[in-house]
Design a protein around this motif. Structure first.
Motif, PDB file in Angstrom:
ATOM      1  N   GLU A 145       0.831  -1.214   0.000  1.00 20.35           N
ATOM      2  CA  GLU A 145       0.000   0.000   0.000  1.00 20.35           C
ATOM      3  C   GLU A 145       0.863   1.262   0.000  1.00 20.35           C
ATOM      4  OE1 GLU A 145      -3.873  -1.888   2.330  1.00 20.35           O
ATOM      5  OE2 GLU A 145      -2.212  -1.034   3.491  1.00 20.35           O
ATOM      6  N   HIS A 208      -5.746   6.738   1.848  1.00 22.42           N
ATOM      7  CA  HIS A 208      -7.009   5.996   1.861  1.00 22.42           C
ATOM      8  C   HIS A 208      -7.322   5.431   0.472  1.00 22.42           C
ATOM      9  CE1 HIS A 208      -8.356   6.529   5.962  1.00 22.42           C
ATOM     10  NE2 HIS A 208      -8.137   7.833   5.912  1.00 22.42           N
ATOM     11  N   LEU A 209      -7.050   6.217  -0.570  1.00 25.64           N
ATOM     12  CA  LEU A 209      -7.253   5.722  -1.934  1.00 25.64           C
ATOM     13  C   LEU A 209      -6.352   4.524  -2.207  1.00 25.64           C
ATOM     14  CD1 LEU A 209      -7.464   9.028  -4.042  1.00 25.64           C
ATOM     15  CD2 LEU A 209      -9.343   7.542  -3.344  1.00 25.64           C
ATOM     16  N   MET A 211      -5.163   2.393  -0.089  1.00 27.81           N
ATOM     17  CA  MET A 211      -5.570   1.238   0.697  1.00 27.81           C
ATOM     18  C   MET A 211      -6.901   0.659   0.230  1.00 27.81           C
ATOM     19  SD  MET A 211      -4.471   2.582   4.515  1.00 27.81           S
ATOM     20  CE  MET A 211      -4.859   1.013   5.296  1.00 27.81           C
ATOM     21  N   ASN A 212      -7.826   1.512  -0.221  1.00 32.86           N
ATOM     22  CA  ASN A 212      -9.179   1.061  -0.541  1.00 32.86           C
ATOM     23  C   ASN A 212      -9.401   0.764  -2.018  1.00 32.86           C
ATOM     24  OD1 ASN A 212     -10.025   1.345   2.181  1.00 32.86           O
ATOM     25  ND2 ASN A 212     -10.334   3.542   1.865  1.00 32.86           N
ATOM     26  N   ILE A 213      -8.641   1.429  -2.891  1.00 31.27           N
ATOM     27  CA  ILE A 213      -8.821   1.225  -4.333  1.00 31.27           C
ATOM     28  C   ILE A 213      -7.580   0.601  -4.947  1.00 31.27           C
ATOM     29  CG2 ILE A 213      -9.298   2.351  -6.547  1.00 31.27           C
ATOM     30  CD1 ILE A 213     -10.868   4.468  -5.052  1.00 31.27           C
TER      31      ILE A 213
END
Length: 246
Positions: A145, A208-209, A211-213
């Protein structure tokens, strides 16, 4: 055209060995500081939240500094205000324009120099940050990540970094020293709007992007980066066609 441009770029890079080395050293120093603030940021986000950090500082270190990785910023023109008067980049370009070299070759050679520079400095910057992070930070954010996060910002540096080349050879020495203040002004506006609407820092948001996308954001970032390089190349080519060096 590409072989000619690459040959011309290599000659200029060979003459800039010492500025490149000094820029690498400065980049490592900046990366060490950025690593410390990023570490504090992640602990604040995912741990107890008690550790103080400045999200403005880490955003500044990424938003402002990463485009500078596309320039050899420890060279004399960037460090001396005499550049405003002497305008060395314009003198170099005036010399090239007096030679029987197509404008597209000259412009492409400047783009190649920018790409080599951002590859060297970007790799140095993000690898140094990664290496200096404390080992226990990976319990919050996985190593892959972090790689995604850094590649997102690498794409950003590609997209914006071409402005350095355009300023160097398409304007004058005064603009070279005015540009950092313009970028700081843009950062203040963007940061204020971003914090007001999202209540989160820009680097935190991209984390966050990551980690999530994940990789789709990297692909988008690199697409924008390549598009940005191409647009800056076209703008510089058009500018060199019309600029008067007398």
């Amino acid at each position: 055209m590409y072989k000619q441009a690459w040959w011309l770029a290599r000659q200029d890079l060979k003459q800039s060995i010492f500025p490149i080395i000094f820029t690498i050293i400065a980049t490592i120093v900046f990366a060490g500081f950025a690593s410390l603030i990023l570490d504090q940021s992640i602990r604040y986000m995912f741990d107890s939240g008690d550790e103080y950090y400045s999200f403005v500082v880490i955003d500044f270190m990424f938003f402002i500094l990463t485009p500078s990785l596309a320039a050899i910023f420890m060279s004399r023109p960037y460090l001396s205000f005499r550049t405003i008067k002497e305008d060395p980049f314009s003198k170099i370009m005036a010399f090239y324009r007096a030679l029987p070299i197509p404008v597209k070759v000259i412009s492409l050679s400047r783009t190649f120099i920018m790409l080599v520079t951002v590859l060297i400095m970007g790799t140095t910057y993000f690898c140094t940050i990664f290496v200096l992070l404390r080992a226990d930070i990976f319990q919050f954010v996985h190593k892959s990540e972090f790689i995604v996060l850094f590649l997102i910002w690498f794409g950003y540096s590609l997209a914006i970094g071409g402005v350095n080349t355009f300023i160097e050879y398409g304007t004058n020495g005064k603009m070279l020293h005015v540009l950092p203040y313009i970028l700081i002004g843009i950062f203040i506006v963007v940061a204020f709007v971003f914090y007001y609407f999202f209540q989160i820092g820009i680097v935190e948001w991209t984390l966050h992007l990551a980690m999530n996308i994940g990789w789709p954001i990297v692909i988008l970032s690199f697409f924008i980066g390549v598009l940005g390089c191409y647009l800056w190349y076209r703008m510089l080519t058009a500018r060199l066609h019309t600029r008067d060096y007398l």
